[in-house]
Design an enzyme around this catalytic site. Structure first.
Site, PDB file in Angstrom:
ATOM      1  N   ASP A 197       0.872  -1.171   0.000  1.00 39.44           N
ATOM      2  CA  ASP A 197       0.000   0.000   0.000  1.00 39.44           C
ATOM      3  C   ASP A 197       0.911   1.224   0.000  1.00 39.44           C
ATOM      4  OD1 ASP A 197       0.934   0.205   2.584  1.00 39.44           O
ATOM      5  OD2 ASP A 197      -1.030   0.155   3.555  1.00 39.44           O
TER       6      ASP A 197
ATOM      7  N   CYS B 281       3.344  -3.156   4.135  1.00 37.20           N
ATOM      8  CA  CYS B 281       2.439  -2.075   4.556  1.00 37.20           C
ATOM      9  C   CYS B 281       3.104  -1.432   5.765  1.00 37.20           C
ATOM     10  CB  CYS B 281       1.021  -2.572   4.820  1.00 37.20           C
ATOM     11  SG  CYS B 281       0.811  -3.700   6.207  1.00 37.20           S
TER      12      CYS B 281
ATOM     13  N   THR C 247       2.651  -1.589   9.227  1.00 33.84           N
ATOM     14  CA  THR C 247       3.032  -2.518  10.303  1.00 33.84           C
ATOM     15  C   THR C 247       3.226  -3.956   9.826  1.00 33.84           C
ATOM     16  OG1 THR C 247       0.712  -3.017  10.696  1.00 33.84           O
ATOM     17  CG2 THR C 247       1.677  -1.233  12.013  1.00 33.84           C
TER      18      THR C 247
ATOM     19  N   HIS D 121      11.179 -22.741  10.273  1.00 39.53           N
ATOM     20  CA  HIS D 121      10.165 -23.417  11.093  1.00 39.53           C
ATOM     21  C   HIS D 121       8.766 -23.360  10.494  1.00 39.53           C
ATOM     22  CE1 HIS D 121      12.489 -23.319  15.187  1.00 39.53           C
ATOM     23  NE2 HIS D 121      13.248 -23.729  14.181  1.00 39.53           N
ATOM     24  N   ASN D 122       8.441 -22.262   9.807  1.00 37.35           N
ATOM     25  CA  ASN D 122       7.050 -22.049   9.377  1.00 37.35           C
ATOM     26  C   ASN D 122       6.858 -22.142   7.872  1.00 37.35           C
ATOM     27  OD1 ASN D 122       7.614 -19.585  11.703  1.00 37.35           O
ATOM     28  ND2 ASN D 122       6.197 -21.228  12.198  1.00 37.35           N
TER      29      ASN D 122
ATOM     30  N   ARG E 229       6.962   0.837   8.002  1.00 34.47           N
ATOM     31  CA  ARG E 229       7.080   2.018   8.877  1.00 34.47           C
ATOM     32  C   ARG E 229       7.864   1.722  10.148  1.00 34.47           C
ATOM     33  NH1 ARG E 229       0.931   4.407   8.241  1.00 34.47           N
ATOM     34  NH2 ARG E 229       1.359   5.708   6.432  1.00 34.47           N
TER      35      ARG E 229
ATOM     36  N   HIS F  19       8.583 -29.755  11.790  1.00 35.78           N
ATOM     37  CA  HIS F  19       7.900 -28.530  11.355  1.00 35.78           C
ATOM     38  C   HIS F  19       6.911 -28.816  10.230  1.00 35.78           C
ATOM     39  CE1 HIS F  19      10.488 -26.362  14.009  1.00 35.78           C
ATOM     40  NE2 HIS F  19      11.565 -26.830  13.404  1.00 35.78           N
TER      41      HIS F  19
ATOM     42  N   ARG G 266       3.686 -29.826  11.758  1.00 39.09           N
ATOM     43  CA  ARG G 266       2.981 -28.681  12.346  1.00 39.09           C
ATOM     44  C   ARG G 266       2.314 -27.834  11.266  1.00 39.09           C
ATOM     45  NH1 ARG G 266       8.024 -27.808  16.526  1.00 39.09           N
ATOM     46  NH2 ARG G 266       7.459 -29.587  17.824  1.00 39.09           N
TER      47      ARG G 266
HETATM   48  C1  RB5 Z   1      -1.829   2.664   6.463  1.00 38.21           C
HETATM   49  O1  RB5 Z   1      -1.908   3.906   7.090  1.00 38.21           O
HETATM   50  C2  RB5 Z   1      -1.610   1.545   7.461  1.00 38.21           C
HETATM   51  O2  RB5 Z   1      -2.718   1.417   8.286  1.00 38.21           O
HETATM   52  C3  RB5 Z   1      -1.294   0.251   6.757  1.00 38.21           C
HETATM   53  O3  RB5 Z   1      -0.164   0.414   5.959  1.00 38.21           O
HETATM   54  C4  RB5 Z   1      -0.961  -0.964   7.611  1.00 38.21           C
HETATM   55  O4  RB5 Z   1      -0.024  -0.641   8.589  1.00 38.21           O
HETATM   56  C5  RB5 Z   1      -2.101  -1.724   8.117  1.00 38.21           C
HETATM   57  O5  RB5 Z   1      -1.953  -2.786   8.705  1.00 38.21           O
END
Ligand code: RB5
Length: 156
Positions: free
Chosen positions: A10, A67, A69, A100-101, A111, A135, A138
Site C-alpha cells: 500500500d 504495509c 506494520t 520453522h514455518n 514504517r 515442522h 505442524r
Molecule cells: C496505512 O496507514 C496503514 O494502516 C497500513 O499500511 C498498515 O499498517 C495496516 O496494517
C-alpha cells in the site's frame, strides 16, 4: 529460468517496495510489481489479494508484501489456502519464518524498520530453506478441513 516473484504494497510500503524491487532484480529474480504505483493513500487488501492468489494457486512459489506494520497485509494474505504470510521485522524472524514455518509470503512492516534492514530481511528470507521434519507436521495442521473447530492435538 529465473523465479517469478510477485510483490505488492500500500502507500505506507510504496517507497520501500521500490528498493526491494531493485534488490530482487539485482539478485536475478523476475519481479512482478502488482502495485501500488504511487504514494497516494490506498487500501492494503487491494494489493494483498493479487499477490496471495498467485501463491495460493502455485503460479508463484513465493511473494512479498509491505504495509506500515505488516499486519493488514498478513491478515488479508493469510485468508488464502496454503498461504503462510509472515511479518518479519528482523533478519532472525525472517530466518525462523522460513526454517520453522515455511513462510511463502514475506510481509515487511515498512514504517517500523530501516530500508537497509528491509533489504537484509529480504535476502535472509529468500535464502533460508525450510527445515521440514517436525515442522512439516505442524504446518500440515494449519490447513484444517471445513467444519473442524477444535485445536485437536490428535489431528495428523
Ligand atoms: C496505512 O496507514 C496503514 O494502516 C497500513 O499500511 C498498515 O499498517 C495496516 O496494517
Amino acid at each position: 529460468m529465473a523465479e517469478h516473484i510477485p510483490i505488492g504494497s500500500d502507500h505506507a510500503g510504496f517507497e520501500m517496495k521500490g528498493h526491494l524491487v531493485k534488490a530482487l532484480a539485482a539478485m536475478g529474480y523476475q519481479v512482478e510489481d502488482l502495485g501500488t504505483h504511487a504514494a497516494e493513500s490506498t487500501d492494503y487488501a487491494d494489493f494483498a489479494h493479487p499477490v496471495a492468489s498467485e501463491v495460493s494457486s502455485g503460479e508463484a512459489k513465493r511473494g512479498i508484501l509491505l504495509c506500515g506494520t505488516g499486519l493488514g497485509m498478513s491478515y488479508a494474505a493469510n485468508r488464502w489456502p496454503n498461504v503462510r504470510a509472515a511479518v518479519a521485522w528482523t533478519p532472525e524472524v525472517a530466518k525462523l519464518s522460513r526454517e520453522h514455518n515455511d513462510a511463502n509470503i514475506l510481509v515487511i512492516p515498512a514504517r517500523c524498520i530501516s530500508e537497509a534492514d528491509g533489504v537484509k530481511i529480504l535476502e535472509v528470507w529468500l535464502n533460508t530453506p525450510f527445515e521440514g521434519g517436525r515442522h512439516q507436521r505442524r504446518i500440515a495442521k494449519i490447513e484444517r478441513a471445513d467444519g473442524e473447530r477444535r485445536g485437536d492435538a490428535a489431528v495428523e
